[in-house]
Design a protein around this motif. Sequence first.
Motif, PDB file in Angstrom:
ATOM      1  N   ASP A 106       0.847  -1.196   0.000  1.00 22.48           N
ATOM      2  CA  ASP A 106       0.000   0.000   0.000  1.00 22.48           C
ATOM      3  C   ASP A 106       0.884   1.248   0.000  1.00 22.48           C
ATOM      4  OD1 ASP A 106      -2.239  -1.589   0.094  1.00 22.48           O
ATOM      5  OD2 ASP A 106      -2.409  -1.509   2.273  1.00 22.48           O
ATOM      6  N   TYR A 107       0.564   2.179  -0.908  1.00 18.66           N
ATOM      7  CA  TYR A 107       1.312   3.420  -1.011  1.00 18.66           C
ATOM      8  C   TYR A 107       0.352   4.600  -0.904  1.00 18.66           C
ATOM      9  CZ  TYR A 107       5.372   0.782  -2.637  1.00 18.66           C
ATOM     10  OH  TYR A 107       6.426  -0.091  -2.716  1.00 18.66           O
ATOM     11  N   PRO A 108       0.750   5.645  -0.158  1.00 20.15           N
ATOM     12  CA  PRO A 108      -0.099   6.842  -0.083  1.00 20.15           C
ATOM     13  C   PRO A 108      -0.085   7.573  -1.421  1.00 20.15           C
ATOM     14  CG  PRO A 108       1.983   7.219   1.045  1.00 20.15           C
ATOM     15  CD  PRO A 108       1.972   5.777   0.660  1.00 20.15           C
ATOM     16  N   VAL A 109      -1.259   7.936  -1.913  1.00 17.09           N
ATOM     17  CA  VAL A 109      -1.374   8.632  -3.200  1.00 17.09           C
ATOM     18  C   VAL A 109      -2.375   9.773  -3.066  1.00 17.09           C
ATOM     19  CG1 VAL A 109      -0.826   6.542  -4.515  1.00 17.09           C
ATOM     20  CG2 VAL A 109      -3.219   7.099  -4.036  1.00 17.09           C
ATOM     21  N   LEU A 110      -2.351  10.651  -4.042  1.00 14.63           N
ATOM     22  CA  LEU A 110      -3.332  11.722  -4.146  1.00 14.63           C
ATOM     23  C   LEU A 110      -4.114  11.491  -5.427  1.00 14.63           C
ATOM     24  CD1 LEU A 110      -4.210  14.339  -2.657  1.00 14.63           C
ATOM     25  CD2 LEU A 110      -2.762  15.604  -4.280  1.00 14.63           C
ATOM     26  N   LYS A 111      -5.395  11.223  -5.298  1.00 11.41           N
ATOM     27  CA  LYS A 111      -6.218  10.879  -6.447  1.00 11.41           C
ATOM     28  C   LYS A 111      -7.096  12.060  -6.842  1.00 11.41           C
ATOM     29  CE  LYS A 111      -9.446   7.377  -8.175  1.00 11.41           C
ATOM     30  NZ  LYS A 111     -10.142   6.102  -7.867  1.00 11.41           N
ATOM     31  N   TRP A 112      -7.056  12.379  -8.127  1.00  8.17           N
ATOM     32  CA  TRP A 112      -7.916  13.428  -8.677  1.00  8.17           C
ATOM     33  C   TRP A 112      -8.983  12.777  -9.541  1.00  8.17           C
ATOM     34  CZ3 TRP A 112      -9.546  15.373 -13.382  1.00  8.17           C
ATOM     35  CH2 TRP A 112     -10.113  16.653 -13.343  1.00  8.17           C
ATOM     36  N   GLU A 113     -10.241  13.079  -9.250  1.00 10.65           N
ATOM     37  CA  GLU A 113     -11.349  12.459  -9.968  1.00 10.65           C
ATOM     38  C   GLU A 113     -12.565  13.376  -9.911  1.00 10.65           C
ATOM     39  OE1 GLU A 113     -13.312   7.991 -10.196  1.00 10.65           O
ATOM     40  OE2 GLU A 113     -12.697   8.791  -8.241  1.00 10.65           O
ATOM     41  N   HIS A 114     -13.153  13.631 -11.075  1.00 12.02           N
ATOM     42  CA  HIS A 114     -14.358  14.459 -11.168  1.00 12.02           C
ATOM     43  C   HIS A 114     -14.162  15.829 -10.503  1.00 12.02           C
ATOM     44  CE1 HIS A 114     -16.304  10.961 -12.785  1.00 12.02           C
ATOM     45  NE2 HIS A 114     -16.240  10.286 -11.652  1.00 12.02           N
ATOM     46  N   GLY A 115     -12.985  16.404 -10.715  1.00 10.72           N
ATOM     47  CA  GLY A 115     -12.729  17.738 -10.199  1.00 10.72           C
ATOM     48  C   GLY A 115     -12.397  17.805  -8.726  1.00 10.72           C
ATOM     49  N   GLN A 116     -12.247  16.650  -8.078  1.00 12.28           N
ATOM     50  CA  GLN A 116     -11.953  16.610  -6.637  1.00 12.28           C
ATOM     51  C   GLN A 116     -10.668  15.817  -6.396  1.00 12.28           C
ATOM     52  OE1 GLN A 116     -13.863  18.168  -4.271  1.00 12.28           O
ATOM     53  NE2 GLN A 116     -15.207  18.942  -5.896  1.00 12.28           N
ATOM     54  N   THR A 117      -9.892  16.228  -5.383  1.00 13.35           N
ATOM     55  CA  THR A 117      -8.709  15.466  -4.977  1.00 13.35           C
ATOM     56  C   THR A 117      -8.930  14.898  -3.585  1.00 13.35           C
ATOM     57  OG1 THR A 117      -7.674  17.452  -4.057  1.00 13.35           O
ATOM     58  CG2 THR A 117      -7.130  16.881  -6.341  1.00 13.35           C
ATOM     59  N   ARG A 118      -8.365  13.705  -3.379  1.00 11.41           N
ATOM     60  CA  ARG A 118      -8.443  13.102  -2.049  1.00 11.41           C
ATOM     61  C   ARG A 118      -7.230  12.200  -1.833  1.00 11.41           C
ATOM     62  NH1 ARG A 118     -11.715   7.932  -2.165  1.00 11.41           N
ATOM     63  NH2 ARG A 118     -12.121   7.466  -4.365  1.00 11.41           N
ATOM     64  N   LEU A 135      -5.491   8.913  -0.320  1.00 10.79           N
ATOM     65  CA  LEU A 135      -5.864   7.543   0.013  1.00 10.79           C
ATOM     66  C   LEU A 135      -4.655   6.635  -0.165  1.00 10.79           C
ATOM     67  CD1 LEU A 135      -6.182   6.193  -3.046  1.00 10.79           C
ATOM     68  CD2 LEU A 135      -8.397   7.295  -2.943  1.00 10.79           C
ATOM     69  N   GLU A 136      -4.839   5.350   0.129  1.00  4.41           N
ATOM     70  CA  GLU A 136      -3.793   4.363  -0.085  1.00  4.41           C
ATOM     71  C   GLU A 136      -4.156   3.492  -1.279  1.00  4.41           C
ATOM     72  OE1 GLU A 136      -2.929   2.165   3.479  1.00  4.41           O
ATOM     73  OE2 GLU A 136      -1.414   3.643   4.058  1.00  4.41           O
ATOM     74  N   ASP A 137      -3.161   3.241  -2.123  1.00  4.88           N
ATOM     75  CA  ASP A 137      -3.380   2.460  -3.335  1.00  4.88           C
ATOM     76  C   ASP A 137      -2.602   1.154  -3.240  1.00  4.88           C
ATOM     77  OD1 ASP A 137      -4.337   1.866  -5.847  1.00  4.88           O
ATOM     78  OD2 ASP A 137      -2.727   2.936  -6.893  1.00  4.88           O
ATOM     79  N   HIS A 138      -3.228   0.064  -3.674  1.00  6.30           N
ATOM     80  CA  HIS A 138      -2.551  -1.232  -3.732  1.00  6.30           C
ATOM     81  C   HIS A 138      -1.708  -1.280  -5.007  1.00  6.30           C
ATOM     82  CE1 HIS A 138      -5.010  -2.597  -0.421  1.00  6.30           C
ATOM     83  NE2 HIS A 138      -6.111  -2.362  -1.118  1.00  6.30           N
ATOM     84  N   VAL A 139      -0.432  -1.525  -4.869  1.00  2.23           N
ATOM     85  CA  VAL A 139       0.498  -1.519  -6.002  1.00  2.23           C
ATOM     86  C   VAL A 139       1.235  -2.855  -6.056  1.00  2.23           C
ATOM     87  CG1 VAL A 139       2.515  -0.388  -7.014  1.00  2.23           C
ATOM     88  CG2 VAL A 139       0.784   0.976  -5.835  1.00  2.23           C
ATOM     89  N   ALA A 140       1.296  -3.456  -7.246  1.00  4.70           N
ATOM     90  CA  ALA A 140       2.032  -4.711  -7.426  1.00  4.70           C
ATOM     91  C   ALA A 140       3.527  -4.472  -7.252  1.00  4.70           C
ATOM     92  CB  ALA A 140       1.757  -5.296  -8.809  1.00  4.70           C
ATOM     93  N   GLN A 174      -6.846  -7.882  -9.711  1.00  4.92           N
ATOM     94  CA  GLN A 174      -8.003  -7.242  -9.096  1.00  4.92           C
ATOM     95  C   GLN A 174      -7.586  -6.299  -7.982  1.00  4.92           C
ATOM     96  OE1 GLN A 174     -10.696 -10.348  -7.854  1.00  4.92           O
ATOM     97  NE2 GLN A 174     -10.931 -11.165  -9.920  1.00  4.92           N
ATOM     98  N   LEU A 175      -6.529  -6.662  -7.264  1.00  3.68           N
ATOM     99  CA  LEU A 175      -6.060  -5.856  -6.144  1.00  3.68           C
ATOM    100  C   LEU A 175      -5.269  -4.633  -6.605  1.00  3.68           C
ATOM    101  CD1 LEU A 175      -5.804  -5.652  -3.013  1.00  3.68           C
ATOM    102  CD2 LEU A 175      -3.679  -6.974  -3.242  1.00  3.68           C
ATOM    103  N   THR A 176      -4.435  -4.816  -7.644  1.00  2.00           N
ATOM    104  CA  THR A 176      -3.478  -3.770  -8.020  1.00  2.00           C
ATOM    105  C   THR A 176      -3.697  -3.159  -9.394  1.00  2.00           C
ATOM    106  OG1 THR A 176      -1.904  -5.317  -9.048  1.00  2.00           O
ATOM    107  CG2 THR A 176      -1.736  -4.987  -6.654  1.00  2.00           C
ATOM    108  N   GLY A 177      -4.301  -3.914 -10.309  1.00  2.00           N
ATOM    109  CA  GLY A 177      -4.451  -3.429 -11.689  1.00  2.00           C
ATOM    110  C   GLY A 177      -3.139  -3.375 -12.447  1.00  2.00           C
ATOM    111  N   GLY A 178      -2.099  -4.090 -11.960  1.00  2.00           N
ATOM    112  CA  GLY A 178      -0.784  -3.931 -12.561  1.00  2.00           C
ATOM    113  C   GLY A 178      -0.089  -5.201 -12.994  1.00  2.00           C
TER     114      GLY A 178
END
Length: 279
Positions: free
Chosen positions: A17-29, A31-36, A164-168
Amino acid sequence: MLEASADVVMAQATSSDYPVLKWEHGQTRALEDHVAEEVPVALVYNGISHAVMLATPQDLEDFALGFSLTEGIISRPQDIYGIEVVPQANGIELHITLASEQFHQLKLRRRNMTGRTGCGLCGAESLEQVMRVPLNVVPMGERVPASSLERAFEEISRQQQLQQLTGGTHACAWVSNAGEILLLREDVGRHNALDKLIGAIAKSGAGTTGFVLTTSRASYEMVQKTASAGIPLLVAMSAPTGLAIKIAQSCGITLVGFARHQKHVIYSCPERILHKEAK
């Protein structure tokens, strides 16, 4: 035995799990992302390092066996007496105990494959080493209904747990001629996933009645590895290359690309696929 350090344990994780900043539909938040994860994996034969690959650290015994088979280091699983997965601070070593004759032949190859990448050419010393088309044409075997390709395509995504977990990650599946997925292996590298699968097939004694479905494109090396295992049909969800098609034709392999819902494209040896035309 020394206890593995925290760094070593982390190196063996298939995802983190890595901390990320996600931008979607004009909003940023935040969260933690699962990375292979991918780590350096050294294949060490009888104490001598032969190759270092970047791979997802799971199913590594299958990887060692499959790599040894598809690279022509061994011709049968019995040529390997043992495989030990040895974590290191900066990666993983696969200690492979090779029969003396195969180890002698390996030393004669004068090949340094350290740092090999997905191009499949790094470390090759000659054109002959690159174009190592198998001498024997793969036998025709049983014909496969087109519906089996469709059934496997519909099922494979449900069995890709790491994807499914990582998309990678890529996946390669061993599929019965009826379209049932019997084995599946994942890796960040498509060649690694195929080596893992071929190792798992050899270990299970499943034979060569069936076909390989890969979520990746079909490069020349994917076809070569399939041919080296005596598998007559390779189905890719993406495109093949021209060289992959030429090698498939010369080996008598049926190469299918762009496998999707209700469609696919056959590039070589189409007689293996049975189509039922719509009325």
